[in-house]
Design a protein around this motif. Structure first.
Motif, PDB file in Angstrom:
ATOM      1  N   LEU A 156       7.024  77.370  18.880  1.00  0.00           N
ATOM      2  CA  LEU A 156       6.408  77.606  18.841  1.00  0.00           C
ATOM      3  C   LEU A 156       4.980  78.688  18.478  1.00  0.00           C
ATOM      4  O   LEU A 156       3.695  77.770  17.518  1.00  0.00           O
ATOM      5  CB  LEU A 156       5.477  78.074  20.763  1.00  0.00           C
ATOM      6  N   ASP A 178      15.789  80.693  24.174  1.00  0.00           N
ATOM      7  CA  ASP A 178      14.514  80.870  24.603  1.00  0.00           C
ATOM      8  C   ASP A 178      13.990  81.283  23.369  1.00  0.00           C
ATOM      9  O   ASP A 178      13.055  81.200  22.842  1.00  0.00           O
ATOM     10  CB  ASP A 178      14.591  82.071  25.338  1.00  0.00           C
ATOM     11  N   LEU A 179      14.553  82.607  22.830  1.00  0.00           N
ATOM     12  CA  LEU A 179      13.847  82.288  20.988  1.00  0.00           C
ATOM     13  C   LEU A 179      14.039  81.907  20.065  1.00  0.00           C
ATOM     14  O   LEU A 179      12.531  81.661  19.368  1.00  0.00           O
ATOM     15  CB  LEU A 179      14.577  83.939  20.535  1.00  0.00           C
ATOM     16  N   THR A 219      13.418  78.532  21.162  1.00  0.00           N
ATOM     17  CA  THR A 219      12.196  77.703  21.259  1.00  0.00           C
ATOM     18  C   THR A 219      10.816  77.956  20.794  1.00  0.00           C
ATOM     19  O   THR A 219       9.976  77.796  20.178  1.00  0.00           O
ATOM     20  CB  THR A 219      11.464  76.970  23.215  1.00  0.00           C
ATOM     21  N   ARG A 220      10.353  79.479  21.770  1.00  0.00           N
ATOM     22  CA  ARG A 220       9.413  80.772  20.774  1.00  0.00           C
ATOM     23  C   ARG A 220       9.569  81.130  19.648  1.00  0.00           C
ATOM     24  O   ARG A 220       8.340  80.481  19.255  1.00  0.00           O
ATOM     25  CB  ARG A 220      10.224  81.601  21.402  1.00  0.00           C
ATOM     26  N   ASP A 229       3.327  91.202  17.994  1.00  0.00           N
ATOM     27  CA  ASP A 229       3.907  91.478  19.057  1.00  0.00           C
ATOM     28  C   ASP A 229       5.397  91.976  19.539  1.00  0.00           C
ATOM     29  O   ASP A 229       6.394  92.077  18.284  1.00  0.00           O
ATOM     30  CB  ASP A 229       4.000  89.720  19.095  1.00  0.00           C
ATOM     31  N   GLN A 244      13.065  87.309  15.154  1.00  0.00           N
ATOM     32  CA  GLN A 244      13.320  87.586  16.281  1.00  0.00           C
ATOM     33  C   GLN A 244      13.888  89.607  17.138  1.00  0.00           C
ATOM     34  O   GLN A 244      15.255  89.290  16.962  1.00  0.00           O
ATOM     35  CB  GLN A 244      12.879  86.933  17.673  1.00  0.00           C
TER      36      GLN A 244
END
Length: 749
Positions: free
Chosen positions: A47, A40-41, A43-44, A79, A149
């Motif tokens: 983006l 998921d990270l 993919t993020r 963020d 992240q």
């Protein structure tokens, strides 16, 4: 406490399994969760990189690119999941970075971490996800964007996942445990009910009230096997497997049926009184296998025998209640006589019983005849005898021994008046298959009458099987096939085989017998036979089921095939007249006489006849003399319940000589294996058996006869009665215990 232990046996393995599952599942779940979030990270990160690419390219074309990029990166890291952003120029130099970017972290280190399947880096603030993404300009790649992240939220999420998984496993374990405890409790109670029912004897003498569950079936089979072993041991302790005598039977009555009353019901009486031409009254014993078997039992039991008085002087010797003590000179028991009119005897005895049931059950080549009037007489006479049983009973629960096919309706009639009576019905003739029995128009009524019995006995297991299958075909009854119990209208009937036999002669009786040589000499003189003549005998009633025709054909074939026996061998056939008023029997008797005359004319001469037909009644002494004189005894029944002639012949041969030829269709063939077993319909086989018997060496005769005599001596008539009465005693004891328990329950309420 025992139930708790049983539940723990289920719960402890279950708990151990769940703990092991949780121990293995949690680390696996952590790895899966980390892999899912890392994907998921990634993919993020793609983006974010795509979003910032244009702004980065514009800032790089401006002279104040460092400040603009830093400001852009600082806004992006606001963020909560973004820790730091940096831009690597070609040559792995970090050009610009947001605040919080580790000063000692190089672009090469980030690239190396990002290339791993688990792109995790440890920095001062904790673990971060490292990602490096190319930034494309108009002239090609202008740099690489570094994204760090935060991964701390993954740990928090993993802890939540572990917590929920543990809660799920615990809830599932509790639910399964509760279900297991309930199932174990219910199963335990069901198993205990089934086991207790087995231990009470239900399912052996009667069907289980609570049927065992399929899981209990192996245990049930084992328990039943052990109970049968105990029953066998019990019988051996009573002597049921050893030699039986009248005294031993009396001992059984004193110990198992103490004070109980025994009543026998039969059509034929054990003693009849006849008036001679000179006016004197003589006592005779009728030629009957039933009388031969049951009369010694009654002398041991000292009960009451109810029978039809058929002697010409029977009415003159009874008291005011139609009773007389017998045997003459001993008076061991009471004979109660009933009187039948000629119409009653014609319809009940000669009609329904002997023109209907007799050929039906023997599957003889004579068509059964069923008339409505005969059926009505049969019912009326059965009711009269049932009323006589009730009148003679001195208690509410006598033991009633019902004998033979003349009284199929009587058990239910007695049961209606004496519900506590123990009724033992013994069927002395064969029982046919369901298809054959279905010929009878009143098959249902007959079966219902017989199922009024507590115990229903036949000669062989084959006959028992036929009866149970007949009930299954024509009645709505519950049948416990494994234990041969039929439940019909709240009454239970135990179906069992009791091979009938004879009273073994005691030493005093044998001592009074003439020697074999004396008997042989007397028979030869009486019949006018040469001294070296070999004798074969047949002793029967004039009945088409006894195979007399087939026997004579075998004698004829013997003389044809082995001419050496002409003038050296004689066949003596004793045929007591019976049921001569019936057309089938008169025709049969005429046919026997014609065949005898033909054989004698064909092979005989003025000095010798191969067949001697003695169509008259012989007393027991005369028959015994013939047995002892004969080298061979021939029993060729076409279908028979037992046939006691073969056993009487062996009992008479205390010299252990002689040969028995026995039909395979007689019930005795299942016990007397050392006889020459033949198919009476196969004339050639029977003729060869006669030749073999006449030429058999004395040593083989002695070996066969000794074994036959041992079998008959051990399985004598007292053992036959003892087995039935022992089963009756257990049934009565169980009923009395159940009655006491029921009375106790009522009082406790």
């Amino acid at each position: 406490m025992r139930t708790l232990r049983l539940q723990l046996r289920f719960l402890l393995p279950l708990v151990a399994t769940l703990v092991a599952a949780a121990y293995l599942a949690l680390p696996l779940m952590d790895k899966l969760t980390l892999r899912w979030f890392a994907r998921d990270l990634s993919t993020r990160g793609n983006l974010v990189a795509n979003t910032l690419s244009d702004s980065i390219v514009e800032s790089l074309s401006d002279g104040r690119r460092a400040n603009r990029l830093r400001s852009l990166f600082n806004r992006a890291v606001q963020d909560e999941r973004m820790v730091a952003i940096g831009l690597c120029e070609p040559g792995d130099r970090l050009a610009v970075a947001s605040y919080g970017f580790p000063p000692d972290l190089s672009c090469a280190q980030v690239r190396e971490a990002a290339s791993r399947p688990d792109p995790e880096l440890s920095i001062a603030g904790g673990a971060v996800h490292a990602g490096i993404y190319p930034v494309q300009g108009e002239t090609g790649q202008v740099g690489e964007l570094v994204l760090l992240q935060d991964m701390s939220f993954i740990e928090r999420r993993s802890q939540d996942t572990r917590r929920y998984l543990l809660i799920l496993i615990i809830a599932l374990g509790v639910t399964i445990s509760l279900i297991t405890m309930v199932v174990a409790q219910v199963s335990w109670r069901g198993w205990m009910r089934g086991a207790r029912a087995l231990l009470r004897g239900e399912g052996i003498v009667r069907p289980l009230v609570d049927e065992p569950s399929p899981e209990l079936e192996p245990l049930a089979l084992e328990l039943r096997s052990r109970l049968r072993d105990l029953e066998d041991e019990y019988r051996r302790s009573l002597g049921l497997e050893s030699e039986w005598t009248a005294e031993r039977l009396r001992l059984l009555l004193r110990t198992q049926l103490r004070g109980d009353e025994v009543i026998v019901v039969s059509n034929r009486e054990p003693y009849l009184h006849q008036r001679n031409e000179d006016g004197s009254v003589v006592v005779k014993r009728p030629a009957s296998g039933l009388v031969t078997a049951v009369e010694p039992v009654m002398r041991a039991c000292s009960g009451t025998w109810i029978a039809h008085g058929s002697g010409s002087a029977d009415r003159e010797v009874v008291d005011a209640n139609d009773r007389i003590r017998v045997p003459p000179g001993h008076e061991d028991y009471t004979l109660r006589r009933l009187w039948l009119t000629e119409e009653e005897e014609a319809g009940y005895y000669f009609g329904f019983a002997n023109e209907g049931l007799w050929p039906l059950c023997h599957v003889a080549h004579v068509r059964p005849v069923f008339r409505e009037s005969d059926w009505q007489r049969y019912r009326e006479v059965n009711q009269r005898f049932a009323d006589a049983v009730v009148a003679e009973a001195r208690s509410e629960d006598p033991i009633v021994l019902v004998q033979d096919y003349h009284f199929a309706l009587l058990p239910a009639m007695v049961r209606a008046k004496l519900p506590r009576a123990t009724i033992l019905t013994f069927w002395h003739i064969p029982w046919p298959n369901p298809e054959s029995f279905g010929i009878c128009p009143w098959r249902r009524e007959l079966l219902e009458g017989m199922l009024g019995s507590t115990i229903l006995g036949f000669h062989t297991r084959y006959h028992c099987k036929n009866f149970i299958e007949t009930v299954d075909r024509y009645l709505e009854a519950r049948i416990e096939h494994e234990h041969s119990v039929v439940s019909y209208r709240d009454d239970e009937t135990f179906i069992e085989s009791y091979p009938i036999s004879i009273e073994w002669p005691d030493e005093a009786t044998v001592a009074r017998w003439p020697s074999v040589d004396e008997c042989r000499l007397a028979v030869r003189r009486r019949l006018g036979l040469p001294e070296d003549q070999l004798i074969a005998c047949g002793v029967d009633r004039f009945d088409y089921t006894k195979g007399i025709v087939e026997r004579l054909h075998a004698v004829e074939r013997l003389l044809e095939k082995y001419p050496r026996w002409i003038d050296r061998f004689s066949f003596v056939q004793v045929a007591a007249p019976t049921r001569s008023s019936l057309p089938e029997y008169r025709v049969f008797q005429d046919r026997i006489k014609e065949i005898t005359e033909r054989i004698n004319t064909r092979f005989g001469n003025e000095h010798w006849q191969p067949v001697r037909l003695l169509a008259e009644h012989h007393d027991s002494d005369a028959v015994n003399e013939l047995y002892r004189a004969s080298e061979v005894c021939v029993v060729t029944s076409l279908h028979d319940g037992m046939n006691l002639v073969c056993k009487e012949y062996c009992a008479a041969r205390d010299d252990e000589a002689g040969v028995l030829i026995l039909s395979r269709f007689a019930g005795a063939a299942r016990e007397l294996n050392e006889a020459l077993i033949v198919n009476p319909y196969h004339v050639e086989e029977t003729a060869d058996a006669l030749h073999r018997a006449l030429t058999m060496p004395r040593a083989e005769q002695r070996e066969r006869m000794a074994s036959l005599r041992m079998t008959i001596r051990e399985a004598n008539v007292f053992r036959w009665a003892g087995l039935m009465l022992a089963d009756a005693g257990r049934s009565r004891l169980r009923e009395r215990i159940e009655a006491r328990v029921e009375r106790y329950r009522h009082r406790s309420r």
